[in-house]
Design a protein around this motif. Sequence first.
Motif: not given
Length: 410
Positions: A212-218
Amino acid sequence: MPESSPGDPNAAARSRISAEAVAAFRATHGRAPDGVWSAPGRVNLIGEHTDYNDGFVLPFALPHRIAAAAAARDDQILTVSTLGDDGRLQAADPMRIPDLSPDAVEGWAAYPAGVAWVLAGQGIDRGADIVLAGNVPSGAGLSSSHALECAVALALLGLAGRAEPDVAQLNEIARWVQHAENDFVGAPTGLLDQTASLRCTASHVLFLDVRSGHADQVPFDAAAAGLQILVIDTRTKHSHSESGYGERRKGTERAAALLGLKALRDIGSDALAASLAALPDELRPLVRHVVTENQRVLDVVELLRADRLAEIGPLLDASHTSMRDDYRISTPELDLAVEVARDNGALGARMTGGGFGGSAIALVRESDVDTIDAAVTKAYEDAGWRAPRTFVAVPSAGAGREPDTAGASQ
Ligand code: GLA
């Protein structure tokens, strides 16, 4: 002793590299550049060979960067020089952007040329003078080539007057860089490295869903838990184009096709056994690696979000075993680094990146860094191998334009 590698704040090292690029630009072109753009190398905490299977990855940006000091030209000529470790400038032959074509440029110049070729397809073809400087170890599996490509892409876009890219544009730039890498340089790599270089932020790992190209900064603050990530560069060479990278990729794509799936990402852990049963023997280990590795990324993210960073070690270990035995991309040098690190107290360790050489990472107690470093170095010496290069790395900032403090456009 591992080399110290300041994280963010790593402003001093970062502005030094930028200043070096500007000074080299001035020496070469007798004027100031219009601006400086820079991009980092990366390590991947976990999630290997999942990117081209539409899966999950979890990289962070290194403090090591490549800076591109650049000025626009109006004659569609691209000149590129790079400052070597020895302080000498190496210049590629000037290239006419409309004449660029895959296979026409050899060596390191193919990377900037490939980016210029892709951007010309987007109507950005004015020409530029670019001078590169940096400290991302090359040939170490730490994505120096992608750092270079991302810095050049941002420089060419910036010179063309494009505003600072938003997330959607960064994803698009990552795909352009992949296009350059796949179709100009000729390496069939995925989206991990350039997305990491462009989208990572300091103090975080980037949990990216490649489909999806979605990213979360963890958030990833190992030091708060008394831990560090030790990078061990085996200093053994790898080359994706010449190695088994492409073969592995084709194998996973063939498996997905046989199963009637778009990508191996579509196999959840609960469907693994049935999928393996439906495949020929030789493809099973590849599929097992990708499916279990995706799950390990999800498990690591869950632990990090629960503030249980110290417990991710066994997942790093399992990832290495899977790459060694199922994906078969490790090497004796990587295996030894991982084993010795663990034997001397690492909480977990694995090779990182494409494999066939390059670097390993180990999650280590701060108090064990020197012991582990010395033990790995000794083990290499005993094996008759060149000493590895080690450093402690913290998640650092992604690519961007440098503040105009280094003398650009003055
Ligand atoms: C290399 C490639 C990436 C990715 C990794 C393995 O770094 O450039 O696209 O496939 O190997 O995870």
